[in-house]
Design a protein around this motif. Structure first.
Motif, PDB file in Angstrom:
ATOM      1  N   ASN A 124    -110.051  -6.161  55.997  1.00  0.00           N
ATOM      2  CA  ASN A 124    -108.882  -6.399  56.435  1.00  0.00           C
ATOM      3  C   ASN A 124    -107.910  -5.123  55.623  1.00  0.00           C
ATOM      4  O   ASN A 124    -108.342  -5.051  54.638  1.00  0.00           O
ATOM      5  CB  ASN A 124    -107.589  -7.517  56.559  1.00  0.00           C
ATOM      6  N   VAL A 125    -107.156  -4.167  56.483  1.00  0.00           N
ATOM      7  CA  VAL A 125    -105.562  -2.965  55.678  1.00  0.00           C
ATOM      8  C   VAL A 125    -104.887  -3.676  55.081  1.00  0.00           C
ATOM      9  O   VAL A 125    -104.333  -4.869  55.687  1.00  0.00           O
ATOM     10  CB  VAL A 125    -105.872  -2.416  56.620  1.00  0.00           C
ATOM     11  N   SER A 126    -104.332  -3.302  54.502  1.00  0.00           N
ATOM     12  CA  SER A 126    -102.956  -3.492  53.972  1.00  0.00           C
ATOM     13  C   SER A 126    -102.630  -2.551  52.944  1.00  0.00           C
ATOM     14  O   SER A 126    -103.522  -1.767  52.686  1.00  0.00           O
ATOM     15  CB  SER A 126    -102.943  -5.060  52.618  1.00  0.00           C
ATOM     16  N   MET A 127    -101.383  -2.338  52.490  1.00  0.00           N
ATOM     17  CA  MET A 127    -100.668  -1.647  51.962  1.00  0.00           C
ATOM     18  C   MET A 127     -99.278  -2.163  50.673  1.00  0.00           C
ATOM     19  O   MET A 127     -99.121  -3.218  51.316  1.00  0.00           O
ATOM     20  CB  MET A 127    -100.553  -0.311  52.748  1.00  0.00           C
ATOM     21  N   GLU A 128     -99.682  -0.765  49.700  1.00  0.00           N
ATOM     22  CA  GLU A 128     -98.415  -1.414  48.666  1.00  0.00           C
ATOM     23  C   GLU A 128     -97.848  -0.040  48.444  1.00  0.00           C
ATOM     24  O   GLU A 128     -98.312   1.006  48.174  1.00  0.00           O
ATOM     25  CB  GLU A 128     -99.515  -1.900  47.412  1.00  0.00           C
ATOM     26  N   LEU A 146     -98.337   6.366  56.700  1.00  0.00           N
ATOM     27  CA  LEU A 146     -98.950   6.372  56.427  1.00  0.00           C
ATOM     28  C   LEU A 146     -99.794   4.837  57.612  1.00  0.00           C
ATOM     29  O   LEU A 146    -101.041   4.758  58.198  1.00  0.00           O
ATOM     30  CB  LEU A 146     -99.645   5.143  55.400  1.00  0.00           C
ATOM     31  N   ALA A 147     -98.976   4.127  57.866  1.00  0.00           N
ATOM     32  CA  ALA A 147     -99.547   3.203  58.374  1.00  0.00           C
ATOM     33  C   ALA A 147     -99.268   3.285  60.038  1.00  0.00           C
ATOM     34  O   ALA A 147    -100.114   2.774  61.083  1.00  0.00           O
ATOM     35  CB  ALA A 147     -97.840   2.234  58.719  1.00  0.00           C
ATOM     36  N   GLU A 148     -98.192   3.724  60.352  1.00  0.00           N
ATOM     37  CA  GLU A 148     -98.563   4.708  62.025  1.00  0.00           C
ATOM     38  C   GLU A 148    -100.214   5.658  62.159  1.00  0.00           C
ATOM     39  O   GLU A 148    -101.051   6.088  62.525  1.00  0.00           O
ATOM     40  CB  GLU A 148     -97.201   5.732  61.983  1.00  0.00           C
ATOM     41  N   GLY A 149    -100.283   6.014  61.034  1.00  0.00           N
ATOM     42  CA  GLY A 149    -101.702   6.519  61.167  1.00  0.00           C
ATOM     43  C   GLY A 149    -103.022   5.656  61.277  1.00  0.00           C
ATOM     44  O   GLY A 149    -103.639   5.908  61.882  1.00  0.00           O
ATOM     45  N   ILE A 150    -102.688   4.170  60.789  1.00  0.00           N
ATOM     46  CA  ILE A 150    -104.002   3.676  60.841  1.00  0.00           C
ATOM     47  C   ILE A 150    -104.010   3.231  62.262  1.00  0.00           C
ATOM     48  O   ILE A 150    -104.951   2.877  63.211  1.00  0.00           O
ATOM     49  CB  ILE A 150    -103.528   2.838  59.750  1.00  0.00           C
ATOM     50  N   ILE A 151    -102.697   2.464  62.942  1.00  0.00           N
ATOM     51  CA  ILE A 151    -102.535   2.149  64.122  1.00  0.00           C
ATOM     52  C   ILE A 151    -102.868   3.074  65.207  1.00  0.00           C
ATOM     53  O   ILE A 151    -103.462   2.926  65.610  1.00  0.00           O
ATOM     54  CB  ILE A 151    -100.753   1.907  63.991  1.00  0.00           C
ATOM     55  N   TYR A 156    -105.198  -1.974  65.352  1.00  0.00           N
ATOM     56  CA  TYR A 156    -103.824  -2.517  64.556  1.00  0.00           C
ATOM     57  C   TYR A 156    -102.404  -2.250  65.786  1.00  0.00           C
ATOM     58  O   TYR A 156    -102.872  -0.966  65.818  1.00  0.00           O
ATOM     59  CB  TYR A 156    -103.223  -2.076  63.020  1.00  0.00           C
ATOM     60  N   LYS A 157    -101.480  -2.790  65.260  1.00  0.00           N
ATOM     61  CA  LYS A 157    -100.559  -3.016  66.313  1.00  0.00           C
ATOM     62  C   LYS A 157     -99.560  -2.707  65.557  1.00  0.00           C
ATOM     63  O   LYS A 157     -98.625  -1.656  66.300  1.00  0.00           O
ATOM     64  CB  LYS A 157     -99.937  -4.040  67.658  1.00  0.00           C
ATOM     65  N   SER A 165     -99.472 -10.722  60.831  1.00  0.00           N
ATOM     66  CA  SER A 165    -100.846 -11.675  62.078  1.00  0.00           C
ATOM     67  C   SER A 165    -102.410 -10.767  61.591  1.00  0.00           C
ATOM     68  O   SER A 165    -101.835  -9.529  61.395  1.00  0.00           O
ATOM     69  CB  SER A 165    -100.431 -11.697  63.030  1.00  0.00           C
ATOM     70  N   THR A 166    -103.048 -11.028  62.685  1.00  0.00           N
ATOM     71  CA  THR A 166    -104.506 -10.132  62.710  1.00  0.00           C
ATOM     72  C   THR A 166    -103.864  -8.480  63.032  1.00  0.00           C
ATOM     73  O   THR A 166    -105.340  -7.691  62.867  1.00  0.00           O
ATOM     74  CB  THR A 166    -105.151 -11.193  63.796  1.00  0.00           C
ATOM     75  N   ASN A 167    -103.416  -8.848  64.195  1.00  0.00           N
ATOM     76  CA  ASN A 167    -102.970  -7.056  64.245  1.00  0.00           C
ATOM     77  C   ASN A 167    -102.003  -6.012  63.735  1.00  0.00           C
ATOM     78  O   ASN A 167    -101.688  -5.569  64.368  1.00  0.00           O
ATOM     79  CB  ASN A 167    -102.926  -6.829  65.882  1.00  0.00           C
ATOM     80  N   GLU A 168    -101.229  -6.872  62.508  1.00  0.00           N
ATOM     81  CA  GLU A 168    -100.129  -6.508  61.817  1.00  0.00           C
ATOM     82  C   GLU A 168    -100.872  -5.775  60.116  1.00  0.00           C
ATOM     83  O   GLU A 168    -101.654  -6.606  59.853  1.00  0.00           O
ATOM     84  CB  GLU A 168     -99.257  -6.910  61.923  1.00  0.00           C
ATOM     85  N   ILE A 169    -100.737  -4.925  59.946  1.00  0.00           N
ATOM     86  CA  ILE A 169    -100.707  -4.273  58.501  1.00  0.00           C
ATOM     87  C   ILE A 169     -99.880  -4.867  57.271  1.00  0.00           C
ATOM     88  O   ILE A 169     -98.498  -4.387  58.105  1.00  0.00           O
ATOM     89  CB  ILE A 169    -100.515  -2.290  58.852  1.00  0.00           C
ATOM     90  N   TYR A 170     -99.911  -5.141  56.641  1.00  0.00           N
ATOM     91  CA  TYR A 170     -98.913  -5.691  55.682  1.00  0.00           C
ATOM     92  C   TYR A 170     -98.816  -4.264  54.884  1.00  0.00           C
ATOM     93  O   TYR A 170     -99.609  -4.059  54.030  1.00  0.00           O
ATOM     94  CB  TYR A 170     -99.165  -7.261  54.497  1.00  0.00           C
TER      95      TYR A 170
END
Length: 232
Positions: A124-128, A146-151, A156-157, A165-170
């Motif tokens: 699972n991916v997350s960021m700080e 960075l989040a848009e690059g992962i999406i 991930y949506k 949620s499951t398809n979101e990056i915190y």
């Protein structure tokens, strides 16, 4: 090169010092209450202001055929309007969520890692992101990039500052005194964690990149990014 500085806070002053060291001239130092007097003398404008000023700054430049670099974040709901204005006026425009040369390399690493991790469902991916307390927007523009690059490279949506949620990056956005900017991307599984991280030691990296982008933009027409400037 004659430069108009749109925004003359801490970043504007660092950009000024670097520009002068590279042999350029400052023809406008525009604070929040100052006019645009001097803009028409400029070969290029560099905008590091605040979210509610960026659109007016960029528009003023494009309407007067002044190439413009913007590193202000927090206004991107109007980005397409500025792209359309640039195209309408046959202007020159670069927006960057982060002009640091190192961060733009970090963006490429982030994209590459996301492609590698796409089919590894155990992670699972997350960021700080951590910035100084004077930063007005959260998450940072860099974190959003960075989040848009992962999406773009995974299933991930969306990203969120709340419970994911499951398809979101915190994204955990923190504001701490005297932190120029730190960004981390984590891939966590039950057995291990993969982390990539960029830590800015000062504002000089952002400032240098913006001046390099301004030098590159002279004589070009269109909407560009730092990928164009760096050839990556």
């Amino acid at each position: 090169m004659k430069i108009a500085l749109l925004g003359y806070g801490k970043m504007g002053k660092v950009i000024e010092n670097i520009a002068l060291e590279r042999g350029h001239q400052i023809v406008l130092r525009k604070g929040s209450s100052d006019s645009f007097d001097g803009l028409l003398q400029a070969d290029v404008a560099i905008d590091f202001s605040v979210p509610n000023s960026a659109v007016s700054h960029i528009s003023e430049c494009l309407n007067h055929n002044i190439p413009v670099i913007s590193g202000t974040t927090g206004w991107l709901e109007n980005y397409s309007d500025m792209v359309n204005l640039c195209q309408e006026k046959n202007g020159s425009f670069i927006y960057g969520s982060n002009f640091s040369l190192g961060v733009n390399i970090f963006f490429e690493l982030n994209d590459y890692l996301a492609k590698m991790m796409k089919n590894l469902s155990d992670y699972n991916v997350s960021m700080e992101e951590i910035h100084h307390t004077q930063k007005l927007d959260a998450p940072s523009g860099t974190a959003i990039s960075l989040a848009e690059g992962i999406i773009k490279n995974t299933d991930y949506k969306n990203w969120t500052l709340d419970d994911a949620s499951t398809n979101e990056i915190y994204i955990d956005a923190k504001r701490i005194e005297n932190i120029p900017g730190t960004h981390s991307v984590f891939y966590d599984s039950k057995v291990d964690q993969i982390e990539i991280k960029h830590t800015a030691h000062s504002r000089e990296g952002f400032a240098l990149g913006s001046v390099i982008a301004a030098e590159w933009l002279i004589g070009k027409k269109g909407v560009f990014t730092m990928k164009d400037v760096l050839g990556i």
